[in-house]
Design a protein around this motif. Structure first.
Motif, PDB file in Angstrom:
ATOM      1  N   VAL A 268       0.860  -1.180   0.000  1.00 24.32           N
ATOM      2  CA  VAL A 268       0.000   0.000   0.000  1.00 24.32           C
ATOM      3  C   VAL A 268       0.899   1.232   0.000  1.00 24.32           C
ATOM      4  O   VAL A 268       1.755   1.383   0.874  1.00 24.32           O
TER       5      VAL A 268
ATOM      6  N   SER B  57       4.182   0.321   4.702  1.00 28.81           N
ATOM      7  CA  SER B  57       3.150  -0.631   4.282  1.00 28.81           C
ATOM      8  C   SER B  57       3.499  -1.384   2.993  1.00 28.81           C
ATOM      9  O   SER B  57       2.620  -1.917   2.320  1.00 28.81           O
TER      10      SER B  57
ATOM     11  N   ILE C  92      -9.253   1.644   3.683  1.00 29.96           N
ATOM     12  CA  ILE C  92      -8.304   2.752   3.582  1.00 29.96           C
ATOM     13  C   ILE C  92      -9.027   4.073   3.819  1.00 29.96           C
ATOM     14  O   ILE C  92     -10.009   4.383   3.137  1.00 29.96           O
TER      15      ILE C  92
ATOM     16  N   LEU D  75      -9.544  -4.895   3.002  1.00 28.52           N
ATOM     17  CA  LEU D  75      -8.707  -3.725   3.267  1.00 28.52           C
ATOM     18  C   LEU D  75      -9.563  -2.467   3.318  1.00 28.52           C
ATOM     19  O   LEU D  75     -10.353  -2.205   2.412  1.00 28.52           O
TER      20      LEU D  75
ATOM     21  N   PRO E 185      -2.007  -4.364  10.940  1.00 29.42           N
ATOM     22  CA  PRO E 185      -2.103  -2.991  10.429  1.00 29.42           C
ATOM     23  C   PRO E 185      -1.176  -2.056  11.202  1.00 29.42           C
ATOM     24  O   PRO E 185      -0.925  -2.266  12.399  1.00 29.42           O
TER      25      PRO E 185
ATOM     26  N   LEU F 250      -4.869   2.643   7.746  1.00 29.47           N
ATOM     27  CA  LEU F 250      -5.160   1.321   7.195  1.00 29.47           C
ATOM     28  C   LEU F 250      -5.754   0.407   8.255  1.00 29.47           C
ATOM     29  O   LEU F 250      -5.351   0.435   9.419  1.00 29.47           O
TER      30      LEU F 250
END
Length: 221
Positions: free
Chosen positions: A165, A195, A209, A207, A183, A174
Protein backbone atom coordinates in the motif's frame (compact mmCIF):
# COMPACT_ATOMS: atom_id res chain seq x y z
CA UNK A 1 -27.19 -6.60 -27.83
CA UNK A 2 -26.48 -5.94 -24.17
CA UNK A 3 -22.90 -4.90 -23.44
CA UNK A 4 -21.20 -6.99 -20.70
CA UNK A 5 -20.49 -5.14 -17.46
CA UNK A 6 -16.82 -6.12 -17.37
CA UNK A 7 -14.69 -4.24 -19.88
CA UNK A 8 -11.15 -5.35 -20.71
CA UNK A 9 -8.84 -2.80 -22.34
CA UNK A 10 -5.72 -3.81 -24.27
CA UNK A 11 -3.31 -0.89 -24.49
CA UNK A 12 -0.42 -0.60 -26.91
CA UNK A 13 2.19 -2.92 -25.41
CA UNK A 14 4.28 -6.02 -26.00
CA UNK A 15 2.20 -9.06 -25.11
CA UNK A 16 4.46 -12.03 -24.52
CA UNK A 17 3.52 -15.39 -25.93
CA UNK A 18 4.12 -16.96 -22.50
CA UNK A 19 1.29 -14.83 -21.06
CA UNK A 20 -1.14 -15.43 -23.91
CA UNK A 21 -3.36 -17.89 -22.03
CA UNK A 22 -3.63 -15.43 -19.13
CA UNK A 23 -4.83 -12.63 -21.39
CA UNK A 24 -7.23 -14.81 -23.37
CA UNK A 25 -8.84 -15.95 -20.12
CA UNK A 26 -9.48 -12.31 -19.19
CA UNK A 27 -11.47 -11.84 -22.38
CA UNK A 28 -14.09 -14.45 -21.51
CA UNK A 29 -17.45 -12.85 -20.82
CA UNK A 30 -16.14 -9.31 -21.27
CA UNK A 31 -16.47 -6.34 -23.62
CA UNK A 32 -13.16 -6.06 -25.51
CA UNK A 33 -11.65 -2.64 -26.18
CA UNK A 34 -8.47 -2.47 -28.27
CA UNK A 35 -6.60 0.78 -27.69
CA UNK A 36 -4.65 1.78 -30.80
CA UNK A 37 -1.60 -0.54 -31.04
CA UNK A 38 -3.28 -2.88 -28.57
CA UNK A 39 -5.07 -4.30 -31.61
CA UNK A 40 -1.93 -6.37 -32.26
CA UNK A 41 -2.92 -8.72 -29.45
CA UNK A 42 -6.19 -9.46 -31.23
CA UNK A 43 -4.51 -9.83 -34.61
CA UNK A 44 -1.95 -12.30 -33.24
CA UNK A 45 -4.74 -14.44 -31.83
CA UNK A 46 -6.94 -14.15 -34.93
CA UNK A 47 -9.82 -12.63 -32.96
CA UNK A 48 -11.62 -9.30 -33.04
CA UNK A 49 -12.31 -6.70 -30.36
CA UNK A 50 -15.73 -5.16 -29.86
CA UNK A 51 -14.29 -1.71 -30.50
CA UNK A 52 -10.98 -0.16 -31.57
CA UNK A 53 -10.25 3.34 -30.26
CA UNK A 54 -7.34 5.73 -30.75
CA UNK A 55 -5.60 8.06 -33.17
CA UNK A 56 -4.01 5.00 -34.84
CA UNK A 57 -0.43 6.24 -34.67
CA UNK A 58 0.72 2.85 -33.34
CA UNK A 59 -1.83 0.49 -34.91
CA UNK A 60 -0.61 -1.64 -37.84
CA UNK A 61 -2.26 -1.76 -41.24
CA UNK A 62 -5.29 -4.02 -41.31
CA UNK A 63 -7.45 -5.36 -44.09
CA UNK A 64 -10.82 -3.80 -44.80
CA UNK A 65 -12.41 -7.19 -44.17
CA UNK A 66 -10.93 -7.41 -40.67
CA UNK A 67 -11.86 -3.81 -39.84
CA UNK A 68 -15.45 -4.38 -40.93
CA UNK A 69 -16.02 -6.78 -38.04
CA UNK A 70 -16.07 -4.26 -35.19
CA UNK A 71 -16.71 -0.64 -34.24
CA UNK A 72 -13.99 1.95 -34.82
CA UNK A 73 -13.74 5.14 -32.75
CA UNK A 74 -11.10 7.38 -34.32
CA UNK A 75 -9.59 10.44 -32.62
CA UNK A 76 -7.24 13.08 -34.06
CA UNK A 77 -3.53 12.78 -33.30
CA UNK A 78 -3.49 16.28 -31.76
CA UNK A 79 -5.62 15.95 -28.64
CA UNK A 80 -5.51 16.69 -24.92
CA UNK A 81 -5.97 13.11 -23.68
CA UNK A 82 -4.10 9.86 -24.20
CA UNK A 83 -5.74 7.03 -26.10
CA UNK A 84 -5.80 5.10 -22.82
CA UNK A 85 -7.80 7.82 -21.07
CA UNK A 86 -10.22 8.02 -23.99
CA UNK A 87 -10.72 4.26 -23.77
CA UNK A 88 -11.43 4.40 -20.03
CA UNK A 89 -13.93 7.20 -20.59
CA UNK A 90 -15.58 5.18 -23.36
CA UNK A 91 -15.94 2.20 -21.02
CA UNK A 92 -17.56 4.42 -18.39
CA UNK A 93 -19.92 5.96 -20.96
CA UNK A 94 -21.02 2.47 -21.97
CA UNK A 95 -21.90 1.47 -18.44
CA UNK A 96 -18.89 -0.57 -17.35
CA UNK A 97 -19.18 -1.95 -13.83
CA UNK A 98 -15.64 -3.30 -13.89
CA UNK A 99 -12.63 -2.18 -15.94
CA UNK A 100 -9.47 -4.26 -16.34
CA UNK A 101 -6.56 -2.60 -18.13
CA UNK A 102 -3.92 -4.78 -19.78
CA UNK A 103 -0.62 -3.48 -21.11
CA UNK A 104 -0.61 -0.49 -18.77
CA UNK A 105 2.29 -1.58 -16.58
CA UNK A 106 5.16 -1.08 -19.00
CA UNK A 107 8.76 -1.89 -18.16
CA UNK A 108 10.34 1.09 -19.94
CA UNK A 109 7.82 3.89 -20.52
CA UNK A 110 7.52 4.98 -16.90
CA UNK A 111 5.60 8.15 -17.81
CA UNK A 112 2.79 6.15 -19.40
CA UNK A 113 2.82 3.65 -16.52
CA UNK A 114 2.35 6.42 -13.95
CA UNK A 115 -0.29 8.08 -16.10
CA UNK A 116 -2.14 4.79 -16.46
CA UNK A 117 -2.23 4.29 -12.69
CA UNK A 118 -3.92 7.65 -12.29
CA UNK A 119 -6.55 6.68 -14.86
CA UNK A 120 -7.96 4.68 -11.96
CA UNK A 121 -8.68 7.97 -10.21
CA UNK A 122 -10.91 8.97 -13.14
CA UNK A 123 -12.93 5.83 -12.49
CA UNK A 124 -13.18 6.60 -8.77
CA UNK A 125 -14.38 10.16 -9.42
CA UNK A 126 -16.93 8.91 -11.94
CA UNK A 127 -18.20 6.38 -9.39
CA UNK A 128 -18.73 9.05 -6.75
CA UNK A 129 -20.39 11.45 -9.19
CA UNK A 130 -22.75 8.78 -10.53
CA UNK A 131 -23.21 7.11 -7.13
CA UNK A 132 -21.92 3.83 -8.56
CA UNK A 133 -19.23 1.36 -7.54
CA UNK A 134 -17.16 0.80 -10.68
CA UNK A 135 -14.17 -1.42 -9.98
CA UNK A 136 -10.94 -0.84 -11.90
CA UNK A 137 -7.42 -2.20 -11.94
CA UNK A 138 -4.29 -2.41 -14.05
CA UNK A 139 -3.33 -6.04 -14.49
CA UNK A 140 -0.67 -8.33 -15.90
CA UNK A 141 0.24 -11.93 -15.14
CA UNK A 142 2.18 -10.94 -12.00
CA UNK A 143 0.58 -7.75 -10.66
CA UNK A 144 -2.75 -6.08 -10.00
CA UNK A 145 -2.79 -2.35 -9.25
CA UNK A 146 -5.69 -0.46 -7.67
CA UNK A 147 -6.23 3.12 -6.52
CA UNK A 148 -8.38 3.22 -3.40
CA UNK A 149 -9.86 6.47 -2.11
CA UNK A 150 -11.59 6.30 1.29
CA UNK A 151 -13.09 2.91 0.61
CA UNK A 152 -13.11 -0.82 1.33
CA UNK A 153 -11.69 -3.34 -1.11
CA UNK A 154 -11.79 -7.14 -1.01
CA UNK A 155 -8.68 -8.67 -2.55
CA UNK A 156 -8.16 -12.32 -3.48
CA UNK A 157 -4.75 -13.91 -3.97
CA UNK A 158 -2.75 -17.03 -3.18
CA UNK A 159 -1.33 -17.51 0.29
CA UNK A 160 2.15 -15.97 0.31
CA UNK A 161 1.45 -13.38 -2.39
CA UNK A 162 2.51 -9.84 -1.55
CA UNK A 163 0.43 -6.74 -0.90
CA UNK A 164 1.82 -3.21 -0.86
CA UNK A 165 0.00 0.00 0.00
CA UNK A 166 1.54 3.29 -1.13
CA UNK A 167 0.00 6.38 0.54
CA UNK A 168 -1.00 9.08 -1.94
CA UNK A 169 -2.64 11.60 0.39
CA UNK A 170 -1.23 13.59 3.30
CA UNK A 171 -2.37 10.97 5.82
CA UNK A 172 -3.60 7.42 5.30
CA UNK A 173 -5.04 5.06 7.91
CA UNK A 174 -5.16 1.32 7.20
CA UNK A 175 -7.18 -1.50 8.64
CA UNK A 176 -7.23 -5.01 7.24
CA UNK A 177 -7.59 -8.71 7.89
CA UNK A 178 -5.98 -11.71 6.23
CA UNK A 179 -2.35 -10.54 6.09
CA UNK A 180 0.76 -11.78 7.92
CA UNK A 181 1.73 -8.46 9.52
CA UNK A 182 -0.83 -6.42 11.50
CA UNK A 183 -2.10 -2.99 10.43
CA UNK A 184 0.20 -0.06 11.25
CA UNK A 185 -0.51 1.49 14.63
CA UNK A 186 0.00 4.99 13.26
CA UNK A 187 -1.35 6.90 10.31
CA UNK A 188 0.88 6.77 7.26
CA UNK A 189 2.21 9.88 5.58
CA UNK A 190 2.44 10.54 1.85
CA UNK A 191 5.19 8.34 0.39
CA UNK A 192 5.61 6.27 3.58
CA UNK A 193 7.16 2.83 2.93
CA UNK A 194 6.00 1.09 6.11
CA UNK A 195 3.15 -0.63 4.28
CA UNK A 196 5.20 -2.23 1.50
CA UNK A 197 5.42 -6.01 1.03
CA UNK A 198 2.98 -7.48 3.48
CA UNK A 199 1.87 -11.03 2.64
CA UNK A 200 -1.42 -12.87 2.31
CA UNK A 201 -1.97 -15.18 5.27
CA UNK A 202 -5.22 -16.43 3.75
CA UNK A 203 -6.59 -16.35 0.21
CA UNK A 204 -8.33 -13.02 0.70
CA UNK A 205 -7.82 -9.67 2.40
CA UNK A 206 -10.42 -7.10 3.38
CA UNK A 207 -8.71 -3.72 3.27
CA UNK A 208 -10.12 -0.43 4.55
CA UNK A 209 -8.30 2.75 3.58
CA UNK A 210 -8.99 6.21 5.00
CA UNK A 211 -7.30 8.54 2.56
CA UNK A 212 -5.99 7.74 -0.92
CA UNK A 213 -3.49 5.00 -1.71
CA UNK A 214 -2.16 2.83 -4.51
CA UNK A 215 -2.62 -0.86 -3.72
CA UNK A 216 -0.48 -3.47 -5.45
CA UNK A 217 -0.95 -7.24 -5.30
CA UNK A 218 2.15 -9.13 -6.46
CA UNK A 219 2.25 -12.84 -7.17
CA UNK A 220 5.00 -14.65 -5.28
CA UNK A 221 7.42 -16.28 -7.72
Amino acid sequence: MKIPSRHVLFLNSRYRKSNNAFHLKLLKGSYHIAVDGGIRFFLKNNIQPDVLIGDFDSAPRMSAKYLSGFEIVRHPSHKDKTDSQLAVELALERGAGEIEICGGLGSTEIDHTLGNIFLLDIVNKHSRKQNKNVKARLINSSNSVYLVDNDFILLRAAVGDYLSVIPMSEFVALDFTGLVYPPPKRRLKFGDTLSLRNQFKHDRCRLHIKGKAIVVVIKKK
